[in-house]
Design an enzyme around this catalytic site. Structure first.
Site, PDB file in Angstrom:
ATOM      1  N   LYS A  88       0.838  -1.204   0.000  1.00  0.00           N
ATOM      2  CA  LYS A  88       0.000   0.000   0.000  1.00  0.00           C
ATOM      3  C   LYS A  88       0.868   1.247   0.000  1.00  0.00           C
ATOM      4  O   LYS A  88       1.884   1.297   0.676  1.00  0.00           O
ATOM      5  CB  LYS A  88      -0.872  -0.046   1.264  1.00  0.00           C
ATOM      6  CG  LYS A  88      -1.718   1.170   1.524  1.00  0.00           C
ATOM      7  CD  LYS A  88      -2.610   0.955   2.743  1.00  0.00           C
ATOM      8  CE  LYS A  88      -2.034   1.534   4.016  1.00  0.00           C
ATOM      9  NZ  LYS A  88      -2.934   1.420   5.175  1.00  0.00           N
ATOM     10  N   ARG A 100       0.316   5.292   0.923  1.00  0.00           N
ATOM     11  CA  ARG A 100      -0.657   6.289   1.393  1.00  0.00           C
ATOM     12  C   ARG A 100      -0.354   7.622   0.727  1.00  0.00           C
ATOM     13  O   ARG A 100       0.739   8.164   0.853  1.00  0.00           O
ATOM     14  CB  ARG A 100      -0.601   6.423   2.920  1.00  0.00           C
ATOM     15  CG  ARG A 100      -1.657   7.374   3.439  1.00  0.00           C
ATOM     16  CD  ARG A 100      -1.858   7.270   4.939  1.00  0.00           C
ATOM     17  NE  ARG A 100      -2.612   6.109   5.387  1.00  0.00           N
ATOM     18  CZ  ARG A 100      -3.917   5.948   5.242  1.00  0.00           C
ATOM     19  NH1 ARG A 100      -4.642   6.873   4.625  1.00  0.00           N
ATOM     20  NH2 ARG A 100      -4.521   4.871   5.699  1.00  0.00           N
TER      21      ARG A 100
HETATM   22  C1  R5P Z   1      -1.909   1.853   8.749  1.00  0.00           C
HETATM   23  O1  R5P Z   1      -0.855   1.410   8.335  1.00  0.00           O
HETATM   24  C2  R5P Z   1      -2.864   1.059   9.589  1.00  0.00           C
HETATM   25  O2  R5P Z   1      -2.388  -0.218   9.838  1.00  0.00           O
HETATM   26  C3  R5P Z   1      -4.225   0.979   8.933  1.00  0.00           C
HETATM   27  O3  R5P Z   1      -4.117   0.244   7.719  1.00  0.00           O
HETATM   28  C4  R5P Z   1      -4.774   2.336   8.631  1.00  0.00           C
HETATM   29  O4  R5P Z   1      -4.604   3.186   9.716  1.00  0.00           O
HETATM   30  C5  R5P Z   1      -6.232   2.259   8.275  1.00  0.00           C
HETATM   31  O5  R5P Z   1      -6.672   3.555   8.007  1.00  0.00           O
HETATM   32  P1  R5P Z   1      -7.906   3.804   7.050  1.00  0.00           P
HETATM   33  O6  R5P Z   1      -9.035   2.960   7.566  1.00  0.00           O
HETATM   34  O7  R5P Z   1      -8.167   5.283   7.190  1.00  0.00           O
HETATM   35  O8  R5P Z   1      -7.490   3.444   5.660  1.00  0.00           O
END
Ligand code: R5P
Length: 312
Positions: free
Chosen positions: A207, A209
């Protein structure tokens, strides 16, 4: 032995006390009209708190939870160290120091995701909070911390515990997944534990971000045609990560997709967004949320027992 709680973890503290065979002592907590917090150890709990090790259960989210946790720690510290001075001169003013035995259990550690200085000038918020929160305790239990490395150099021992064993049991019972997916590299350890416990296939996505509301997954072939898939993460916030992962799974033929996490933050319409992308959402009670179906108490109890062995 006492398990104490404030306003945000009453039920979990009650369940933890049950797991440990201890007593739950709720502290007196309220808010002044201007919203500032107030905490007091009730008279009837003072003896129990002074004569036994005590576990304080406090979720440090939202920000008011952090202040409440600090106030609870200070009040327990004063009572155990024997500083009973008060303006009204009630009761004995100074008692003997009861010695070490204050443990803090944090079901959901707020600010855990700011665990690095991603850009110049930022605060490593997770480390700052940990330093403040451990000032008055002899050890800390943290449930499914986002990235444990950030708490490695504290002055007190930390027991990192996970609800993944209980989440695996719940998923096996309610969902019977054929496949478990970690939606990013950070969740691989947790999600693969669930896959192993269930005895099903496992894979992960990569992923990126882009911002708080936008993420991208690298395309990957997943062997999910006709499968029931559980996506397992430490937390769900906006739901963006899960929805994107679910779309990729559906495109590759997944028959049903469920999402499971320890911390159900579910911010800004996440529940509705998730309902359009997955067949079920399963979270623990680490913080109050509408999808809480797994208790965090057994995992926290494991951490409390571990700390007692290490510290006392
Ligand atoms: C980030 O690396 C965490 O493990 C979660 O994947 C993340 O915080 C999820 O956030 P959201 O639901 O806003 O995509």
């Amino acid at each position: 032995m006492p398990v104490v709680s404030g306003s945000n973890a009453f039920e979990l503290a009650e369940a933890l006390a049950g797991e440990l065979g201890w007593e739950h002592h709720p502290l007196e907590v309220r808010r002044f009209p201007d919203s500032e917090g107030y905490v007091r150890v009730p008279q009837e709990s003072i003896e129990a708190i002074r004569s036994n090790p005590v576990v304080i259960v406090a979720t440090t989210f939202p920000d008011s939870g952090i202040v409440e946790a600090l106030l609870m720690m200070e009040s327990i510290y004063d009572v155990r160290s024997g500083d009973m001075r008060n303006l009204k001169g009630e009761g004995e003013q100074q008692l003997e120091d009861a010695g070490p035995g204050i443990f803090l259990a944090i079901p959901y550690f707020g600010y855990s995701r700011q665990d690095k200085r991603f850009q110049q000038g930022e605060v490593v918020s997770a480390k700052l909070l940990a330093r403040l929160l451990t000032r008055r305790c002899d050890g800390m239990v943290v449930l499914d911390l986002h990235a444990p490395a950030v708490l490695e150099d504290l002055d007190v021992p930390v027991s990192f515990v996970s609800s993944m064993p209980e989440i695996a049991i719940h998923l096996q019972d309610q969902v019977q997944p054929d496949f478990v997916l970690s939606p990013d590299k950070g969740a691989i350890e947790r999600a693969s534990h669930v896959a192993q416990a269930i005895g099903c296939k496992f894979s992960y996505l990569e992923k990126t971000r882009i911002d708080a509301h936008t993420i991208e997954h690298k395309a990957k072939d997943l062997d999910v045609d006709g499968a029931i898939v559980a996506i397992v993460d430490d937390m769900i916030s906006t739901g963006g990560t899960i929805c994107k992962a679910s779309d990729a799974l559906r495109r590759q033929g997944a028959k049903a997709v469920h999402a499971a996490c320890t911390h159900g933050l579910f911010t800004g319409g996440a529940i509705t967004r998730l309902a359009n992308h997955v067949d079920g959402v399963h979270a623990t009670d680490s913080l109050p949320n509408p999808r809480s179906v797994v208790s965090g108490a057994p995992a926290i109890a494991r951490g409390v027992k571990d700390l007692i062995q290490r510290v006392l």
